[in-house]
Design an enzyme around this catalytic site. Structure first.
Site, PDB file in Angstrom:
ATOM      1  N   LYS A 276       0.864  -1.194   0.000  1.00  0.00           N
ATOM      2  CA  LYS A 276       0.000   0.000   0.000  1.00  0.00           C
ATOM      3  C   LYS A 276       0.901   1.245   0.000  1.00  0.00           C
ATOM      4  CE  LYS A 276      -4.326   1.526   1.978  1.00  0.00           C
ATOM      5  NZ  LYS A 276      -5.574   1.093   2.515  1.00  0.00           N
ATOM      6  N   GLU A 364     -20.032  -4.047   9.742  1.00  0.00           N
ATOM      7  CA  GLU A 364     -20.971  -3.214  10.495  1.00  0.00           C
ATOM      8  C   GLU A 364     -22.002  -4.061  11.233  1.00  0.00           C
ATOM      9  OE1 GLU A 364     -19.899  -2.555   7.434  1.00  0.00           O
ATOM     10  OE2 GLU A 364     -18.918  -0.613   7.672  1.00  0.00           O
ATOM     11  N   ARG A 392     -25.857  -0.778   6.336  1.00  0.00           N
ATOM     12  CA  ARG A 392     -25.510  -2.203   6.294  1.00  0.00           C
ATOM     13  C   ARG A 392     -26.095  -2.992   7.470  1.00  0.00           C
ATOM     14  NH1 ARG A 392     -20.836  -3.814   3.113  1.00  0.00           N
ATOM     15  NH2 ARG A 392     -21.674  -3.240   1.087  1.00  0.00           N
TER      16      ARG A 392
HETATM   17  C1  LIG Z   1     -19.293  -1.062   4.235  1.00  0.00           C
HETATM   18  C2  LIG Z   1     -18.081  -0.185   4.304  1.00  0.00           C
HETATM   19  N1  LIG Z   1     -17.506   0.087   5.496  1.00  0.00           N
HETATM   20  C3  LIG Z   1     -16.409   0.876   5.551  1.00  0.00           C
HETATM   21  C4  LIG Z   1     -15.862   1.405   4.416  1.00  0.00           C
HETATM   22  C5  LIG Z   1     -14.684   2.362   4.494  1.00  0.00           C
HETATM   23  N2  LIG Z   1     -13.516   1.825   3.766  1.00  0.00           N
HETATM   24  C6  LIG Z   1     -13.191   2.241   2.534  1.00  0.00           C
HETATM   25  S1  LIG Z   1     -11.849   1.487   1.928  1.00  0.00           S
HETATM   26  C7  LIG Z   1     -11.648   0.613   3.344  1.00  0.00           C
HETATM   27  C8  LIG Z   1     -10.485  -0.308   3.483  1.00  0.00           C
HETATM   28  C9  LIG Z   1     -10.416  -1.280   2.370  1.00  0.00           C
HETATM   29  O1  LIG Z   1      -9.291  -2.079   2.559  1.00  0.00           O
HETATM   30  P1  LIG Z   1      -8.844  -3.035   1.396  1.00  0.00           P
HETATM   31  O2  LIG Z   1     -10.034  -3.705   0.831  1.00  0.00           O
HETATM   32  O3  LIG Z   1      -7.759  -3.889   1.902  1.00  0.00           O
HETATM   33  O4  LIG Z   1      -8.321  -2.055   0.281  1.00  0.00           O
HETATM   34  P2  LIG Z   1      -6.981  -1.172   0.251  1.00  0.00           P
HETATM   35  O5  LIG Z   1      -7.421   0.238   0.419  1.00  0.00           O
HETATM   36  O6  LIG Z   1      -6.077  -1.627   1.355  1.00  0.00           O
HETATM   37  O7  LIG Z   1      -6.426  -1.419  -1.080  1.00  0.00           O
HETATM   38  C10 LIG Z   1     -12.642   0.916   4.272  1.00  0.00           C
HETATM   39  C11 LIG Z   1     -12.752   0.352   5.617  1.00  0.00           C
HETATM   40  C12 LIG Z   1     -16.514   1.111   3.207  1.00  0.00           C
HETATM   41  N3  LIG Z   1     -16.078   1.620   2.043  1.00  0.00           N
HETATM   42  N4  LIG Z   1     -17.586   0.319   3.171  1.00  0.00           N
END
Ligand SMILES: Cc1ncc(C[n+]2csc(CCOP(=O)(O)OP(=O)(O)O)c2C)c(N)n1
Length: 618
Positions: A276, A364, A392
């Site tokens: 990342k 959630e 959610r």
């Molecule tokens: C239902 C929901 N909860 C929280 C989020 C906030 N959120 C956006 S990206 C993310 C992290 C995603 O991590 P990953 O899938 O590993 O992707 P990366 O950014 O590390 O590539 C979160 C928690 C969301 N988009 N949707």
């Protein structure tokens, strides 16, 4: 050197050598860093998947093959390769390039999201559709290790696993991070696979020991060898072919294994390791998610440009400040949070009270039901969830918390218009979603001191579930002033400005701005703070109704089933006059990205429009 703005579609990748593809990765990284330093955006997630996205577009034939990016916040390279580099100076701005996938933006944006963990489920539907539409193209969900912690991702894996007649190629983009560090046992399992990392070494050894005549079948043999060598992962157990772990920054390796996956006729998971924030030192070093989503920043120093003004804090910081204080004074207190410690400004809380905060991942539903478990055990529990993400967990709030009348305090962060994240993230539906649930109390403070009094009410006076809404935005508060012990003793509204010609009834920070303007313009307006959105204050409703003057009800929220509807229901049920009511709020539509001020102005819901409406109805 390719001029990124000249790219029309990904077909040009077919003619590029591995070396040229690597050069392109470098160019895209530089472009992303430079462009996002001006506009802000999801920097780290995008820097991590540059090679992976190029390799996907090289191997697969988009849009016939369907690339489905989970969440969609990491699709900037995809946007560049599909002809949108020239639009990056408008990224996440009003009417500009979306920060997520947008079907109206490109035929290559197959599926929209914003909320996480939907990609494998959507891919399942697309796979099964092939039976009806006779299409043999590949379906490729690309999901992060963070998004994989979401329940729906598991449900979809469970559904798809072992189905021989379906061949989705699931790309697991594993950077060991959600927004901040990833959590949970699955993350341990991925670590385990990663640390064993025996696959590649074994593979090259296996090649050496193969008889010469077999080596020319190497790709086929490799598949067999790999199937054997990596048959003990959780994904194999779930019924998928597993390939990996693969170095997500090695173009040659990526292309090789994507080609292999393309030819398999089973559902498979390709486990790709990425870093990342790769290519920019400050984001590479980040462990708490500061570079996940950023505002404009100085490339040289890595300092974000938005200046912090003295005693100006975000609402998340103000609420977190209260929670630090509450945890200090209350032994039996827990925060349950689904993957948003940074966004909710709770990093400091975590440092000070590591045993009182539980990050459950992007889950959630789990957060809410787990909170009911704390509450039923007599532990005070605060569950911060962005307004948009509480969508959610509707049934968990209803069935597990409210039905049992349990004292869970929900923090609905980013309630109202959210700005650059746009349509998928607007906090406009929580009032209609929660208002009709029995036992539920919904509150919304107009300033920090009110917030503290409402939270004191929530923890010390109220005995059932309560949701406190707070906005995306900043407020003045001097932390050295301490936190009041005062609590509201019952759900009551407050008349914050006396007046006789018209009533303005609302909640939240807009009240303070309306009051200041009303005083400035010497308007004769009765301003009512409905800090308790539910239950309604029936006495004040009777009082303002008896004034027999126009009543403007304003909410930065959906009008359908919202606060104004609640007041109207009360008036109708009690056979009171509704003819003088004017409702201001969000109509039956999804609201696009853009700065809050701009969006409110366009919706005729900004301060100027409110004052205009007040004058109009007088
Ligand atoms: C239902 C929901 N909860 C929280 C989020 C906030 N959120 C956006 S990206 C993310 C992290 C995603 O991590 P990953 O899938 O590993 O992707 P990366 O950014 O590390 O590539 C979160 C928690 C969301 N988009 N949707």
């Amino acid at each position: 050197m390719i001029n990124l703005s000249d790219i029309k579609d990904p077909s040009f990748l077919n003619d590029l050598s591995i070396k040229e593809l690597e050069e392109l990765s470098g160019e895209i990284r530089t472009f992303l860093i430079e462009s996002l330093s001006k506009t802000g955006g999801h920097l780290s997630s995008n820097l991590g998947v540059v090679e992976l996205t190029i390799a996907l577009h090289k191997v697969f034939d988009s849009p016939k093959d369907k690339l489905i990016f989970d969440v969609g916040h990491q699709a900037y390279t995809h946007k560049i390769l599909t002809g949108r580099a020239k639009d990056f100076d408008t990224l996440r701005m009003h009417k500009g390039l979306s920060g997520f996938l947008k079907r109206s933006e490109s035929i290559h944006d197959i599926y929209e999201a914003g909320h996480s963990s939907t990609s494998i489920a959507a891919a399942s539907g697309m796979e099964l559709s092939k039976k009806f539409i006779g299409n043999g193209n590949k379906v490729i969900p690309i999901i992060g290790d963070g998004a994989l912690t979401g329940g729906m991702a598991f449900e979809a894996l469970n559904f798809l696993g072992g189905k021989v007649d379906h061949q989705p190629i699931i790309i697991l983009n594993d950077n060991q991070m959600s927004i901040s560090e990833n959590i949970g046992f699955l993350s341990n399992i991925l670590n385990d696979i990663r640390s064993k990392n025996s696959y590649r070494k074994l593979k090259s050894n296996a090649k050496k020991i193969l008889p010469k005549f077999l080596r020319r079948f190497s790709s086929k043999v490799e598949r067999g060898v790999k199937g054997f060598l990596t048959s003990n992962t959780i994904f194999n157990d779930l019924g998928f072919s597993y390939y990996g772990p693969i170095n997500g920054h090695d173009m040659k390796e990526l292309i090789k294994y994507l080609e292999i996956a393309k030819k398999t006729n089973r559902a498979c998971v390709i486990h790709v390791l990425t870093e990342k924030g790769k290519g920019y030192k400050p984001s590479e070093k980040d462990t708490i998610g500061s570079w996940h989503g950023v505002g404009p920043f100085d490339i040289e120093t890595g300092v974000q440009i938005a200046k912090k003004e003295l005693n100006i804090h975000s609402w998340s910081e103000i609420i977190a400040h209260y929670m630090i204080n509450y945890a200090k004074n209350n032994e039996k207190f827990a925060i349950v949070i689904p993957a948003m410690i940074g966004g909710s400004s709770l990093n400091r809380f975590k440092e000070l009270h590591p045993n009182k905060i539980f990050d459950v991942g992007i889950a959630e539903q789990l957060a809410v039901t787990m909170s009911s478990g704390f509450a039923i055990s007599g532990v005070d529990v605060f569950t911060p969830i962005y307004s948009t993400f509480i969508q959610r967990a509707y049934d968990q709030v209803n069935h597990d918390v409210a039905r049992q009348n349990l004292k869970v305090v929900f923090g609905l962060d980013r309630s109202g218009i959210v700005g650059a994240d746009g349509e998928t993230h607007q906090g406009l539906f929580d009032i209609p979603l929660l208002r009709h649930i029995p036992n539920m109390t919904i509150v919304h403070p107009r300033n920090p001191v009110e917030a503290f009094k409402l939270l004191n009410y929530a923890f010390k006076v109220n005995t059932g579930p309560l949701a406190i809404r707070y906005e995306r935005g900043n407020e003045y508060f001097d932390f050295s002033d301490g936190i009041t012990n005062e609590a509201f003793d019952k759900p009551e509204w407050e008349i914050i400005n006396k007046g006789k010609e018209v009533v303005f009834l609302s909640f939240g920070s807009m009240l303070e701005r309306v009051k200041a303007e009303v005083l400035k313009q010497k308007l004769d307006v009765c301003i009512v703070d409905a800090k308790f959105i539910k239950p309604l204050d029936k006495d004040i409703i009777s009082y303002i109704s008896d004034l027999d003057v126009p009543i403007v009800i304003y909410e930065e929220s959906s009008l359908l089933g919202g606060f104004g509807s609640a007041v109207l229901e009360h008036l109708v049920i009690n056979k009171m006059d509704t003819s003088k009511i004017t409702l201001m709020g969000i109509k039956d539509e999804f609201i696009e990205q853009g700065s809050k001020d701009l969006v409110l102005k366009e919706l005729n819901l900004d301060l100027t429009s409110i004052i205009k409406k007040i004058k109009e109805v007088i």
